[in-house]
Design a protein around this motif. Structure first.
Motif, short mmCIF file in Angstrom:
data_model
loop_
_atom_site.label_atom_id
_atom_site.label_comp_id
_atom_site.label_asym_id
_atom_site.label_seq_id
_atom_site.Cartn_x
_atom_site.Cartn_y
_atom_site.Cartn_z
N ASP A 1 0.86 -1.18 0.00
CA ASP A 1 0.00 0.00 0.00
C ASP A 1 0.90 1.23 0.00
O ASP A 1 1.75 1.39 0.89
CB ASP A 1 -0.86 -0.06 1.28
CG ASP A 1 -1.81 1.12 1.41
OD1 ASP A 1 -1.64 2.13 0.71
OD2 ASP A 1 -2.72 1.03 2.25
N GLY B 1 -2.44 -5.31 -4.57
CA GLY B 1 -3.80 -5.06 -5.04
C GLY B 1 -3.85 -4.92 -6.55
O GLY B 1 -2.83 -4.80 -7.23
N SER C 1 7.12 2.97 -1.93
CA SER C 1 7.49 4.37 -2.18
C SER C 1 6.20 5.16 -2.05
O SER C 1 5.12 4.58 -1.89
CB SER C 1 8.09 4.56 -3.58
OG SER C 1 7.09 4.85 -4.53
N THR D 1 2.43 6.04 -6.76
CA THR D 1 1.48 4.97 -7.10
C THR D 1 2.07 4.16 -8.25
O THR D 1 2.37 4.71 -9.31
CB THR D 1 0.13 5.56 -7.54
OG1 THR D 1 -0.36 6.42 -6.51
CG2 THR D 1 -0.88 4.46 -7.82
N THR E 1 1.89 0.56 -10.75
CA THR E 1 0.93 -0.46 -11.23
C THR E 1 1.17 -1.73 -10.42
O THR E 1 2.25 -1.92 -9.84
CB THR E 1 1.15 -0.80 -12.72
OG1 THR E 1 2.41 -1.47 -12.85
CG2 THR E 1 1.12 0.45 -13.60
N HIS E 2 0.18 -2.61 -10.43
CA HIS E 2 0.35 -3.87 -9.68
C HIS E 2 1.55 -4.66 -10.23
O HIS E 2 2.22 -5.37 -9.49
CB HIS E 2 -0.93 -4.70 -9.70
CG HIS E 2 -1.38 -5.16 -11.04
ND1 HIS E 2 -2.03 -4.34 -11.92
CD2 HIS E 2 -1.25 -6.35 -11.66
CE1 HIS E 2 -2.30 -5.01 -13.01
NE2 HIS E 2 -1.84 -6.23 -12.90
N ALA F 1 4.74 -2.92 -8.90
CA ALA F 1 4.82 -3.13 -7.44
C ALA F 1 5.27 -4.56 -7.14
O ALA F 1 6.06 -4.78 -6.22
CB ALA F 1 3.46 -2.84 -6.80
#
Ligand SMILES: C[S@@+](CC[C@H](N)C(=O)[O-])C[C@H]1O[C@@H](n2cnc3c(N)ncnc32)[C@H](O)[C@@H]1O
Length: 149
Positions: free
Chosen positions: A68, A98, A118, A121, A123-124, A127
Motif C-alpha cells: 500500500d 492489489g 514508495s 502509485t 501499477t500492480h 509493485a
C-alpha cells in the motif's frame, strides 16, 4: 518457510521477470507467486468478490502484508530486518499486491500490516517486481552476500 505473494491482476509481460526473481529467491526461501486475475476493472463490486477469494485462501495464522503506497515505509536494511523478524515470529507470510483499483476494505481490515514501496502509485505489475527485488535484496543483506549496492 514458504512465502506467498498474491497479486490481484495478471502480470502479463512482467511475469517472466517476476519468475526470475522467484527462482533467485528459491536459494533462500520457497516463494509462491500467484496471479489472481481481478474480475472487472470497471466494476467496483468485483473488488468484493476478489477479496472474498483471497480471504478464503488465507489461514487464520497467516501474516498478511498488504502492499500500500500509504503503508509503512522502510529503507532496504530495515526492511530486511523486519522480514527476518516476521519469518522468525509469525505464521506464513503472505504479501498481497492489489489490483488496478486496489483492494476491498475487508482485506485492509484483515491485513496484519501495510507496507509501502514508495510514495508513488505503481501499477500492480511494477509493485510486484519491486517487492520481489526487495525480498531478494533483503535475503542477500541478511546473509552478508554481495549484491548491487
Ligand atoms: C494501481 S495500484 C492501486 C491504486 C489504488 N488507487 C489503491 O488505492 O490501492 C495497484 C496496487 O499496487 C500496489 N502498489 C502501488 N503502488 C505502491 C506503493 N508505492 N507501495 C506499495 N504498494 C503499491 C498496491 O497493492 C496497489 O493496490
Amino acid at each position: 518457510m514458504r512465502i506467498d505473494v498474491f497479486v490481484l491482476g495478471k502480470l502479463k509481460d512482467f511475469a517472466q521477470i517476476a519468475n526470475e526473481y522467484v527462482k533467485m529467491l528459491s536459494q533462500f526461501h520457497e516463494v509462491k507467486l500467484l496471479e489472481l486475475g481481478h474480475e472487472n476493472i470497471e466494476d467496483t463490486s468485483s473488488l468484493k468478490r476478489d477479496s472474498a477469494k483471497v480471504l478464503r485462501m488465507l489461514r487464520d495464522d497467516d501474516h498478511l502484508i498488504l502492499l500500500d503506497e500509504h503503508g509503512k515505509d522502510f529503507d532496504s536494511i530495515s526492511f530486511a530486518h523486519h522480514i527476518s523478524e516476521l519469518i522468525m515470529t509469525r505464521g506464513k507470510l503472505v504479501f498481497l499486491v492489489g489490483g488496478p483499483l486496489g483492494v476491498d476494505d475487508s482485506l485492509k481490515k484483515r491485513a496484519n500490516e501495510r507496507i509501502s514501496l514508495s510514495k508513488l502509485t505503481l501499477t500492480h505489475r511494477i509493485a510486484t517486481i519491486v517487492l520481489l527485488e526487495q525480498l531478494f535484496r533483503s535475503f542477500k543483506i541478511l546473509s552478508n552476500q554481495k549484491y548491487h549496492y
